[in-house]
Design a protein around this motif. Sequence first.
Motif, short mmCIF file in Angstrom:
data_model
loop_
_atom_site.label_atom_id
_atom_site.label_comp_id
_atom_site.label_asym_id
_atom_site.label_seq_id
_atom_site.Cartn_x
_atom_site.Cartn_y
_atom_site.Cartn_z
N PHE A 126 0.83 -1.21 0.00
CA PHE A 126 0.00 0.00 0.00
C PHE A 126 0.87 1.27 0.00
O PHE A 126 0.59 2.24 -0.71
N THR A 127 1.94 1.26 0.79
CA THR A 127 2.75 2.48 0.91
C THR A 127 3.92 2.51 -0.08
O THR A 127 4.70 3.47 -0.10
N TYR A 128 4.00 1.52 -0.91
CA TYR A 128 5.06 1.43 -1.93
C TYR A 128 5.29 2.73 -2.69
O TYR A 128 6.43 3.18 -2.83
N PRO A 129 4.24 3.40 -3.18
CA PRO A 129 4.51 4.63 -3.95
C PRO A 129 5.15 5.74 -3.10
O PRO A 129 5.82 6.61 -3.64
N VAL A 130 4.94 5.68 -1.80
CA VAL A 130 5.53 6.70 -0.93
C VAL A 130 7.03 6.42 -0.76
O VAL A 130 7.85 7.34 -0.78
N LEU A 131 7.37 5.15 -0.62
CA LEU A 131 8.79 4.79 -0.60
C LEU A 131 9.43 5.17 -1.94
O LEU A 131 10.55 5.68 -1.99
N GLN A 132 8.68 4.97 -2.99
CA GLN A 132 9.20 5.33 -4.31
C GLN A 132 9.45 6.85 -4.39
O GLN A 132 10.45 7.29 -4.96
N ALA A 133 8.58 7.62 -3.80
CA ALA A 133 8.79 9.07 -3.77
C ALA A 133 10.09 9.39 -3.03
O ALA A 133 10.88 10.24 -3.46
N ALA A 134 10.33 8.68 -1.93
CA ALA A 134 11.57 8.90 -1.18
C ALA A 134 12.79 8.52 -2.03
O ALA A 134 13.78 9.26 -2.08
N ASP A 135 12.69 7.37 -2.72
CA ASP A 135 13.79 6.93 -3.60
C ASP A 135 14.21 8.07 -4.52
O ASP A 135 15.40 8.30 -4.76
N ILE A 136 13.20 8.71 -5.08
CA ILE A 136 13.46 9.72 -6.10
C ILE A 136 13.96 11.02 -5.46
O ILE A 136 15.00 11.56 -5.83
N LEU A 137 13.21 11.51 -4.47
CA LEU A 137 13.46 12.86 -3.97
C LEU A 137 14.83 12.99 -3.29
O LEU A 137 15.43 14.07 -3.31
N GLU A 155 3.42 11.56 -10.19
CA GLU A 155 2.60 12.71 -9.78
C GLU A 155 2.52 12.79 -8.26
O GLU A 155 2.62 13.87 -7.69
N LEU A 156 2.35 11.64 -7.63
CA LEU A 156 2.34 11.63 -6.16
C LEU A 156 3.67 12.16 -5.62
O LEU A 156 3.71 12.94 -4.67
N THR A 157 4.76 11.73 -6.24
CA THR A 157 6.09 12.18 -5.82
C THR A 157 6.18 13.70 -5.87
O THR A 157 6.66 14.35 -4.94
N ARG A 158 5.69 14.28 -6.97
CA ARG A 158 5.74 15.73 -7.10
C ARG A 158 4.84 16.40 -6.06
O ARG A 158 5.22 17.42 -5.47
N ASP A 159 3.67 15.83 -5.82
CA ASP A 159 2.78 16.40 -4.80
C ASP A 159 3.45 16.39 -3.42
O ASP A 159 3.37 17.37 -2.68
N LEU A 160 4.09 15.28 -3.09
CA LEU A 160 4.73 15.18 -1.77
C LEU A 160 5.91 16.15 -1.67
O LEU A 160 6.12 16.77 -0.61
#
Length: 332
Positions: A126-137, A155-160
């Motif tokens: 469920f939280t995978y995309p949030v970890l992915q945002a961290a990977d990127i940012l 898009e979620l990454t950019r929003d966060l």
Amino acid sequence: RPRVLSGIQPTADSFHFGNYLGALRQWVDLQRDHQPFFFIADLHAITVEQDPKVLRERSLRAAAQLLAMGIDPARSSIFIQSQVPAHAQLGWVLQCLTGFGEARRMTQFKDKSAKQGEGAASVGLFTYPVLQAADILLYRPHYVPVGEDQRQHLELTRDLAQRFNSRYKKTFRLPEPYILKATAKIADLQEPTRKMSKSASSAAGIIDMLDDPKVSAKKVRSAVTDSGSEIRFDTEEKPGVSNLLTIHSALTGTAIGDLEQEYAGRGYGDLKKDLAEIVVDFVTPFRERTLELLDDQAHLTSVLQQGAEAAGAVAEATLRDVYQRVGFVAAA
Ligand code: ATP
Ligand code: MG
């Protein structure tokens, strides 16, 4: 040089042509005039159950494939995600910034959890995309080369990033997806309206880069094609044929329009036979090179260690900024 970052999961023994044409080929090309960070996403892989021994093997196979494809450790930092702890650490901070409803809207979670039933899916999935945002940012990249299926996560990454920047202080760069339209969604050979996937495709639907070339040729020749007989690019009416044309065009560099002319008046069988040969010529040297690299595990692990050190230095600097801005007390 602008920075790029991307990752791939070690969830199969081999990458497939969707991974390669949708993302990995761009990784190789972007090395020329960018500063790249590329990683093997083992933290993401365990969002579904993995056999530990197999996971370890697949991570090394993934690294060997990336090198065989042309990722050059002199130009790119290539590393294993779990070796850079800042990913998981920033992941937690970003989880606390993500709305539950916002995470629920991610279609990949809906697709992947539907198979096992939502209640049985892990919280990690469920939280995978949030970890992915961290990977990127963490790496403040300008571009993230991925396939179309990752657009929503970007898009979620950019929003966060934006949320963190406005709540605290400008910390993150807002990354742009780098998605090549022509090859952004390579389809499953047997179900050409779905994407080719390591974990969801049937064996016959997926062309693995490391398969025995004879097996790959057979899969291409047995690909599902569409009703009618005309070879024409039309993803609505002819998803099967269009997918074969896309792969052909990407591997040979021939424009789709030129292929349509070349095959005018000829049958699906001709296209499949030619593409089978093109695929064999492509995978044969790739496979040999990968197997050679796998024979020298000491070299592989040392490349990965150097990559983790270089990436870790960048990631930890970002994490320090984040911890300070969030209000954590710095260790003395
Ligand atoms: P899994 O089924 O385990 O999710 P996957 O095949 O989707 O595996 P990932 O490791 O999730 O592979 O993705 C690696 C990269 O390949 C991502 O950038 C993703 O967008 C891209 N990609 C995956 N499948 C395709 C496809 N069919 N067409 C184009 N790009 C793809
Ligand atoms: Mg995927």
